[in-house]
Motif scaffolding. Structure first.
Motif, PDB file in Angstrom:
ATOM      1  N   GLY A 141       2.344 -53.660 -15.669  1.00 56.45           N
ATOM      2  CA  GLY A 141       3.018 -53.528 -16.965  1.00 56.45           C
ATOM      3  C   GLY A 141       2.491 -54.541 -17.971  1.00 56.45           C
ATOM      4  O   GLY A 141       2.306 -54.239 -19.152  1.00 56.45           O
ATOM      5  N   MET A 142       2.220 -55.741 -17.484  1.00 62.07           N
ATOM      6  CA  MET A 142       1.703 -56.787 -18.388  1.00 62.07           C
ATOM      7  C   MET A 142       0.278 -56.453 -18.831  1.00 62.07           C
ATOM      8  O   MET A 142      -0.082 -56.668 -19.998  1.00 62.07           O
ATOM      9  CB  MET A 142       1.738 -58.151 -17.694  1.00 62.07           C
ATOM     10  CG  MET A 142       3.158 -58.673 -17.511  1.00 62.07           C
ATOM     11  SD  MET A 142       3.234 -59.943 -16.236  1.00 62.07           S
ATOM     12  CE  MET A 142       2.863 -61.408 -17.150  1.00 62.07           C
ATOM     13  N   ARG A 143      -0.513 -55.906 -17.923  1.00 63.74           N
ATOM     14  CA  ARG A 143      -1.883 -55.516 -18.316  1.00 63.74           C
ATOM     15  C   ARG A 143      -1.831 -54.448 -19.413  1.00 63.74           C
ATOM     16  O   ARG A 143      -2.629 -54.449 -20.344  1.00 63.74           O
ATOM     17  CB  ARG A 143      -2.670 -55.024 -17.103  1.00 63.74           C
ATOM     18  CG  ARG A 143      -3.158 -56.162 -16.218  1.00 63.74           C
ATOM     19  CD  ARG A 143      -4.313 -55.732 -15.334  1.00 63.74           C
ATOM     20  NE  ARG A 143      -3.888 -54.812 -14.302  1.00 63.74           N
ATOM     21  CZ  ARG A 143      -3.434 -55.184 -13.098  1.00 63.74           C
ATOM     22  NH1 ARG A 143      -3.376 -56.459 -12.765  1.00 63.74           N
ATOM     23  NH2 ARG A 143      -3.064 -54.282 -12.212  1.00 63.74           N
ATOM     24  N   MET A 144      -0.877 -53.527 -19.265  1.00 65.98           N
ATOM     25  CA  MET A 144      -0.755 -52.489 -20.289  1.00 65.98           C
ATOM     26  C   MET A 144      -0.324 -53.096 -21.620  1.00 65.98           C
ATOM     27  O   MET A 144      -0.777 -52.686 -22.690  1.00 65.98           O
ATOM     28  CB  MET A 144       0.243 -51.426 -19.810  1.00 65.98           C
ATOM     29  CG  MET A 144       0.288 -50.199 -20.673  1.00 65.98           C
ATOM     30  SD  MET A 144      -1.323 -49.544 -21.151  1.00 65.98           S
ATOM     31  CE  MET A 144      -1.868 -48.837 -19.608  1.00 65.98           C
ATOM     32  N   ARG A 145       0.518 -54.136 -21.555  1.00 62.85           N
ATOM     33  CA  ARG A 145       0.911 -54.822 -22.795  1.00 62.85           C
ATOM     34  C   ARG A 145      -0.298 -55.474 -23.460  1.00 62.85           C
ATOM     35  O   ARG A 145      -0.405 -55.493 -24.684  1.00 62.85           O
ATOM     36  CB  ARG A 145       1.934 -55.919 -22.512  1.00 62.85           C
ATOM     37  CG  ARG A 145       3.316 -55.416 -22.233  1.00 62.85           C
ATOM     38  CD  ARG A 145       4.184 -56.584 -21.783  1.00 62.85           C
ATOM     39  NE  ARG A 145       5.348 -56.086 -21.103  1.00 62.85           N
ATOM     40  CZ  ARG A 145       6.473 -55.728 -21.724  1.00 62.85           C
ATOM     41  NH1 ARG A 145       6.563 -55.844 -23.015  1.00 62.85           N
ATOM     42  NH2 ARG A 145       7.480 -55.251 -21.035  1.00 62.85           N
ATOM     43  N   VAL A 146      -1.199 -56.022 -22.646  1.00 67.57           N
ATOM     44  CA  VAL A 146      -2.418 -56.626 -23.212  1.00 67.57           C
ATOM     45  C   VAL A 146      -3.218 -55.538 -23.929  1.00 67.57           C
ATOM     46  O   VAL A 146      -3.728 -55.731 -25.043  1.00 67.57           O
ATOM     47  CB  VAL A 146      -3.287 -57.290 -22.118  1.00 67.57           C
ATOM     48  CG1 VAL A 146      -4.581 -57.828 -22.734  1.00 67.57           C
ATOM     49  CG2 VAL A 146      -2.527 -58.402 -21.406  1.00 67.57           C
ATOM     50  N   SER A 147      -3.292 -54.383 -23.283  1.00 67.77           N
ATOM     51  CA  SER A 147      -4.038 -53.277 -23.865  1.00 67.77           C
ATOM     52  C   SER A 147      -3.417 -52.846 -25.207  1.00 67.77           C
ATOM     53  O   SER A 147      -4.129 -52.519 -26.167  1.00 67.77           O
ATOM     54  CB  SER A 147      -4.051 -52.145 -22.844  1.00 67.77           C
ATOM     55  OG  SER A 147      -4.496 -50.979 -23.380  1.00 67.77           O
ATOM     56  N   GLU A 163      -1.237 -41.051 -22.210  1.00 67.88           N
ATOM     57  CA  GLU A 163      -0.477 -41.364 -20.994  1.00 67.88           C
ATOM     58  C   GLU A 163      -0.504 -42.854 -20.661  1.00 67.88           C
ATOM     59  O   GLU A 163      -0.853 -43.243 -19.547  1.00 67.88           O
ATOM     60  CB  GLU A 163      -1.040 -40.574 -19.809  1.00 67.88           C
ATOM     61  CG  GLU A 163      -0.916 -39.084 -19.997  1.00 67.88           C
ATOM     62  CD  GLU A 163      -1.174 -38.337 -18.711  1.00 67.88           C
ATOM     63  OE1 GLU A 163      -0.491 -38.639 -17.715  1.00 67.88           O
ATOM     64  OE2 GLU A 163      -2.069 -37.492 -18.693  1.00 67.88           O
ATOM     65  N   PRO A 164      -0.137 -43.693 -21.629  1.00 70.32           N
ATOM     66  CA  PRO A 164      -0.349 -45.129 -21.423  1.00 70.32           C
ATOM     67  C   PRO A 164       0.454 -45.722 -20.278  1.00 70.32           C
ATOM     68  O   PRO A 164       0.012 -46.681 -19.664  1.00 70.32           O
ATOM     69  CB  PRO A 164       0.081 -45.742 -22.755  1.00 70.32           C
ATOM     70  CG  PRO A 164       1.032 -44.763 -23.341  1.00 70.32           C
ATOM     71  CD  PRO A 164       0.528 -43.419 -22.914  1.00 70.32           C
ATOM     72  N   LYS A 175      11.056 -49.877 -19.903  1.00 70.15           N
ATOM     73  CA  LYS A 175      11.033 -51.105 -20.700  1.00 70.15           C
ATOM     74  C   LYS A 175       9.941 -51.013 -21.773  1.00 70.15           C
ATOM     75  O   LYS A 175      10.166 -51.354 -22.938  1.00 70.15           O
ATOM     76  CB  LYS A 175      10.768 -52.291 -19.755  1.00 70.15           C
ATOM     77  CG  LYS A 175      10.582 -53.613 -20.444  1.00 70.15           C
ATOM     78  CD  LYS A 175      11.924 -54.256 -20.784  1.00 70.15           C
ATOM     79  CE  LYS A 175      11.775 -55.599 -21.464  1.00 70.15           C
ATOM     80  NZ  LYS A 175      11.588 -55.522 -22.907  1.00 70.15           N
ATOM     81  N   LEU A 176       8.765 -50.530 -21.377  1.00 69.10           N
ATOM     82  CA  LEU A 176       7.673 -50.422 -22.346  1.00 69.10           C
ATOM     83  C   LEU A 176       7.975 -49.351 -23.390  1.00 69.10           C
ATOM     84  O   LEU A 176       7.607 -49.499 -24.563  1.00 69.10           O
ATOM     85  CB  LEU A 176       6.346 -50.134 -21.634  1.00 69.10           C
ATOM     86  CG  LEU A 176       5.754 -51.345 -20.907  1.00 69.10           C
ATOM     87  CD1 LEU A 176       4.494 -50.954 -20.151  1.00 69.10           C
ATOM     88  CD2 LEU A 176       5.422 -52.473 -21.854  1.00 69.10           C
ATOM     89  N   LEU A 180       7.947 -50.137 -27.228  1.00 68.99           N
ATOM     90  CA  LEU A 180       7.068 -49.366 -28.106  1.00 68.99           C
ATOM     91  C   LEU A 180       7.856 -48.849 -29.314  1.00 68.99           C
ATOM     92  O   LEU A 180       7.381 -48.924 -30.457  1.00 68.99           O
ATOM     93  CB  LEU A 180       6.443 -48.203 -27.331  1.00 68.99           C
ATOM     94  CG  LEU A 180       5.591 -47.241 -28.153  1.00 68.99           C
ATOM     95  CD1 LEU A 180       4.402 -47.952 -28.783  1.00 68.99           C
ATOM     96  CD2 LEU A 180       5.101 -46.082 -27.279  1.00 68.99           C
ATOM     97  N   LEU A 181       9.063 -48.360 -29.072  1.00 66.09           N
ATOM     98  CA  LEU A 181       9.874 -47.850 -30.193  1.00 66.09           C
ATOM     99  C   LEU A 181      10.224 -48.968 -31.174  1.00 66.09           C
ATOM    100  O   LEU A 181      10.210 -48.757 -32.386  1.00 66.09           O
ATOM    101  CB  LEU A 181      11.159 -47.200 -29.678  1.00 66.09           C
ATOM    102  CG  LEU A 181      11.031 -45.777 -29.146  1.00 66.09           C
ATOM    103  CD1 LEU A 181      12.410 -45.188 -28.880  1.00 66.09           C
ATOM    104  CD2 LEU A 181      10.261 -44.881 -30.109  1.00 66.09           C
ATOM    105  N   GLU A 182      10.509 -50.135 -30.630  1.00 61.81           N
ATOM    106  CA  GLU A 182      10.813 -51.266 -31.509  1.00 61.81           C
ATOM    107  C   GLU A 182       9.616 -51.597 -32.402  1.00 61.81           C
ATOM    108  O   GLU A 182       9.749 -51.797 -33.609  1.00 61.81           O
ATOM    109  CB  GLU A 182      11.134 -52.485 -30.652  1.00 61.81           C
ATOM    110  CG  GLU A 182      12.523 -53.031 -30.869  1.00 61.81           C
ATOM    111  CD  GLU A 182      12.794 -54.187 -29.943  1.00 61.81           C
ATOM    112  OE1 GLU A 182      12.170 -55.244 -30.110  1.00 61.81           O
ATOM    113  OE2 GLU A 182      13.632 -54.001 -29.016  1.00 61.81           O
TER     114      GLU A 182
END
Ligand code: ADP
Length: 257
Positions: A141-147, A163-164, A175-176, A180-182
């Motif tokens: 999940g954190m790697r995807m946040r970096v992306s 399809e992230p 959570k993501l 993302l909506l925020e």
């Protein structure tokens, strides 16, 4: 019925078709319009052309026929588009900071000028304390946040997401989705989001475009006219369940047709 009546669209797809060299008709006359600042999801079975459509919008491939027109006041160019893939595609040998720096570096921005932008993007995805970590030290999940931070650092007005969160566990994904909506609300982005999950599409979107395969085409344009911010109460609401059922039915009809 497909609703194409949107005032001053940012993205205007006019009868877009794509046939690959192999003869596969990946898209057959897709017409729709996406308004500036909207959140639109594409759902449909594998092979219905979701990724192809996203890549056409990104300017990575060109349609075989039909046209893609960009509206909006600012004359958006492909450079202004952020793309987030399912695979976080980070450089494993480089620290988080360097990974987020990459798109700026490629455009000739100095490290000094880039630093506040990088730290701002990392703060937005909740990773300011991990700037000096390596990707292997982070969870999926954190790697995807970096992306996502790497896409954010360019401050793109348009974010295309393929399809992230599909490879993440349900909890992390929710959570993501919330985060993302925020961000979407704070940044006034236009988001086109590809997902396999009917639930995720309804939770996130103002509109869900349901696609069918062989040939890839647009079946339905379903509006999810529920207010934001959306949270747990929305996920557990009757309206949410009804919309999910409507989209699932459209997908079933499409696969039986
Ligand atoms: P989705 O994202 O909905 O799974 P795609 O856009 O990836 O669908 O693919 C649509 C169709 O086009 C599929 O049949 C796929 O096999 C085919 N396809 C996708 N990319 C290529 C390519 N580069 N060359 C040939 N066929 C392709």
């Amino acid at each position: 019925m497909v609703n194409n009546q949107y005032a001053s669209p940012l993205i205007d797809l006019q009868s877009v078709s794509k046939t690959y060299g192999s003869g596969t008709i990946a898209l057959d006359r897709v017409s729709t319009q996406i308004a500036q600042g909207s959140f639109v999801s594409l759902v449909g079975p594998s092979g219905c052309g979701k990724s192809t459509l996203l890549r056409i919008i990104a300017g990575l491939i060109t349609p075989s026929s039909g046209a893609l027109a960009w509206g909006g006041p600012d004359g958006i160019r492909p450079d202004d588009i952020g793309f987030v893939f399912q695979d976080a595609t980070l450089m494993p040998w480089a620290r988080v900071f360097e990974n987020v720096f990459l798109p700026l570096k490629l455009r000739g921005v100095s490290r000094q000028d880039a630093e506040p932008r990088i730290m701002n993007a990392l703060t937005r995805v909740g990773l300011a304390d991990f700037a000096q970590s390596f990707p292997r030290e982070l969870s999926g999940g954190m790697r995807m946040r970096v992306s996502i931070a790497r896409a954010l650092v360019m401050r793109p007005p348009v974010l295309l997401m393929d399809e992230p969160f599909a490879a993440l566990d349900e909890f992390t994904r929710e959570k993501l989705d919330d985060d993302l909506l925020e961000l979407w609300q704070a940044e006034n982005w236009t988001v086109v989001f590809v997902t396999h999950s009917v639930y995720e599409s309804v939770f996130l979107s103002e509109r869900v475009l349901v696609m069918g395969a062989r040939p890839g085409r647009l079946l339905r344009d379903i509006s999810v006219d529920m207010p934001y911010p959306r949270g747990r109460a929305f996920r557990e609401s009757h309206d949410y369940v009804i919309r999910c059922a409507e989209i699932s039915a459209a997908l079933r009809e499409g696969s039986e047709a």
